[in-house]
Design an enzyme around this catalytic site. Structure first.
Site, PDB file in Angstrom:
ATOM      1  N   HIS A 138     -97.782 117.464 -29.476  1.00 35.73           N
ATOM      2  CA  HIS A 138     -97.232 116.494 -30.433  1.00 35.73           C
ATOM      3  C   HIS A 138     -98.313 115.558 -30.956  1.00 35.73           C
ATOM      4  O   HIS A 138     -98.437 115.352 -32.171  1.00 35.73           O
ATOM      5  CB  HIS A 138     -96.122 115.690 -29.750  1.00 35.73           C
ATOM      6  CG  HIS A 138     -95.677 114.497 -30.531  1.00 35.73           C
ATOM      7  ND1 HIS A 138     -94.660 114.536 -31.454  1.00 35.73           N
ATOM      8  CD2 HIS A 138     -96.134 113.203 -30.541  1.00 35.73           C
ATOM      9  CE1 HIS A 138     -94.501 113.340 -31.992  1.00 35.73           C
ATOM     10  NE2 HIS A 138     -95.390 112.516 -31.454  1.00 35.73           N
ATOM     11  N   GLU A 139     -99.106 114.997 -30.049  1.00 37.42           N
ATOM     12  CA  GLU A 139    -100.130 114.040 -30.479  1.00 37.42           C
ATOM     13  C   GLU A 139    -101.220 114.719 -31.306  1.00 37.42           C
ATOM     14  O   GLU A 139    -101.694 114.177 -32.314  1.00 37.42           O
ATOM     15  CB  GLU A 139    -100.738 113.342 -29.260  1.00 37.42           C
ATOM     16  CG  GLU A 139     -99.769 112.469 -28.475  1.00 37.42           C
ATOM     17  CD  GLU A 139     -99.155 111.357 -29.319  1.00 37.42           C
ATOM     18  OE1 GLU A 139     -99.798 110.911 -30.291  1.00 37.42           O
ATOM     19  OE2 GLU A 139     -98.032 110.934 -29.002  1.00 37.42           O
ATOM     20  N   HIS A 142    -100.345 115.266 -34.952  1.00 34.83           N
ATOM     21  CA  HIS A 142    -100.579 114.146 -35.879  1.00 34.83           C
ATOM     22  C   HIS A 142    -101.947 114.296 -36.555  1.00 34.83           C
ATOM     23  O   HIS A 142    -102.092 114.038 -37.758  1.00 34.83           O
ATOM     24  CB  HIS A 142    -100.545 112.817 -35.124  1.00 34.83           C
ATOM     25  CG  HIS A 142     -99.168 112.312 -34.828  1.00 34.83           C
ATOM     26  ND1 HIS A 142     -98.223 112.076 -35.804  1.00 34.83           N
ATOM     27  CD2 HIS A 142     -98.572 111.989 -33.640  1.00 34.83           C
ATOM     28  CE1 HIS A 142     -97.111 111.622 -35.246  1.00 34.83           C
ATOM     29  NE2 HIS A 142     -97.289 111.566 -33.933  1.00 34.83           N
ATOM     30  N   GLU A 201     -93.429 111.499 -37.272  1.00 33.31           N
ATOM     31  CA  GLU A 201     -93.147 111.739 -35.861  1.00 33.31           C
ATOM     32  C   GLU A 201     -92.360 113.042 -35.678  1.00 33.31           C
ATOM     33  O   GLU A 201     -92.678 113.864 -34.817  1.00 33.31           O
ATOM     34  CB  GLU A 201     -92.357 110.563 -35.263  1.00 33.31           C
ATOM     35  CG  GLU A 201     -93.199 109.359 -34.928  1.00 33.31           C
ATOM     36  CD  GLU A 201     -94.196 109.654 -33.820  1.00 33.31           C
ATOM     37  OE1 GLU A 201     -93.811 110.237 -32.799  1.00 33.31           O
ATOM     38  OE2 GLU A 201     -95.369 109.296 -33.992  1.00 33.31           O
TER      39      GLU A 201
END
Length: 276
Positions: A138-139, A142, A201
């Site tokens: 997920h990070e 970004h 997000e």
């Protein structure tokens, strides 16, 4: 004055349209006013500064090696996906780093260019490699989606927009101009910057599921990870979803559940299981 207003607004619109690029996998058009290479350069300097800071304790134990191993598998999955889908140029210049930081904070992040930090406070919530892959995927997503440069671009455009509002309200009373300026500021924050942040997000969840799946981690485990994160944050003061930069826990988990069939196909093709 009307002609001037229309000219300024039209020019701003054309500049915005011509300054867009595409997010891998989702195909969303993103605003790109800020150079990604500049963002990576600044991120690299800040990351190095953080690692050298005497207050930062970078670990090199078994957990740290696990963070590196999971991170490198996700890195390989991303490289495979980006190269196969015509996005190789978007990860050129990435100088990947994965570090475990001694901190009670339940957090992890990735700077532009693949600079990743995981805090030890996150490890009990992550529990295993699949949980780590969920949050790291997920990070890192970004950074792949260039969300930092997009947010910087949105902020720059919002600042420019306030100038346009100033032109449009010229000649009105000072009180009226002040009232409109305040309303515009609230509007930009509440209807552009925050919703875009929540959208980013959820987009990072989408990309992260795919990346962890290609890396060989079952994306279904992402649901239980985010449920654990929701439980860990219970009791903390959270703003309403429409005033938050992050989606509500239920919103996030529901979207992940909707995306699982797509991510599962990547996982099955990677592990050799039949694609359902």
């Amino acid at each position: 004055m009307k002609a001037l207003n229309l000219t300024v607004i039209a020019a701003a619109a054309m500049f915005t349209i011509s300054s867009c690029s595409t997010v891998p996998l989702t195909g969303r058009s993103r605003l790109s006013l800020i150079s990604e290479s500049e963002m990576r350069g600044a991120a690299s300097l800040e990351y190095s500064k953080m690692l050298r800071d005497p207050s930062t304790k970078v670990l090199n134990n078994a957990d740290a090696q696990r963070v590196k191993r999971v991170g490198q598998r996700i890195q390989a999955a991303i490289t495979k996906y980006m190269n196969a889908n015509g996005y190789a140029s978007q990860i050129q210049g990435f100088a990947w780093e994965f570090n475990l930081i001694d901190s009670k904070e339940v957090n992890a992040w990735c700077m532009p260019g693949g600079k990743v930090a995981v805090y030890t406070g996150l490890l009990p919530v992550a529990k295993d490699d699949a949980g780590l892959a969920t949050v790291m995927g997920h990070e890192i997503a970004h950074a792949i989606a260039q969300h930092s440069s997009e947010r910087a671009s949105q902020a720059a455009l919002a600042q420019a927009g306030s100038g346009i509002i100033g032109v449009a309200t010229a000649g009105k009373s000072g009180a009226t101009q002040d009232m409109i300026a305040k309303a515009y500021g609230l509007g930009a924050q509440g209807f552009v910057l925050l919703p875009n942040s929540r959208k980013q997000e959820l987009e990072a969840d989408n990309l992260g599921l795919t990346f962890m799946a290609i890396a060989g981690y079952d994306p279904a485990t992402a649901v239980t990870f985010w449920q654990r994160m929701a439980n860990a944050s219970r009791g903390s003061q959270k703003p309403p979803e429409f005033l938050s930069t992050h989606p509500a826990d239920d919103t996030r988990i529901a979207q992940i559940q909707r995306l699982l069939p797509q991510a599962q196909r990547y996982y099955n093709s990677t592990t050799g299981k039949p694609i359902r």
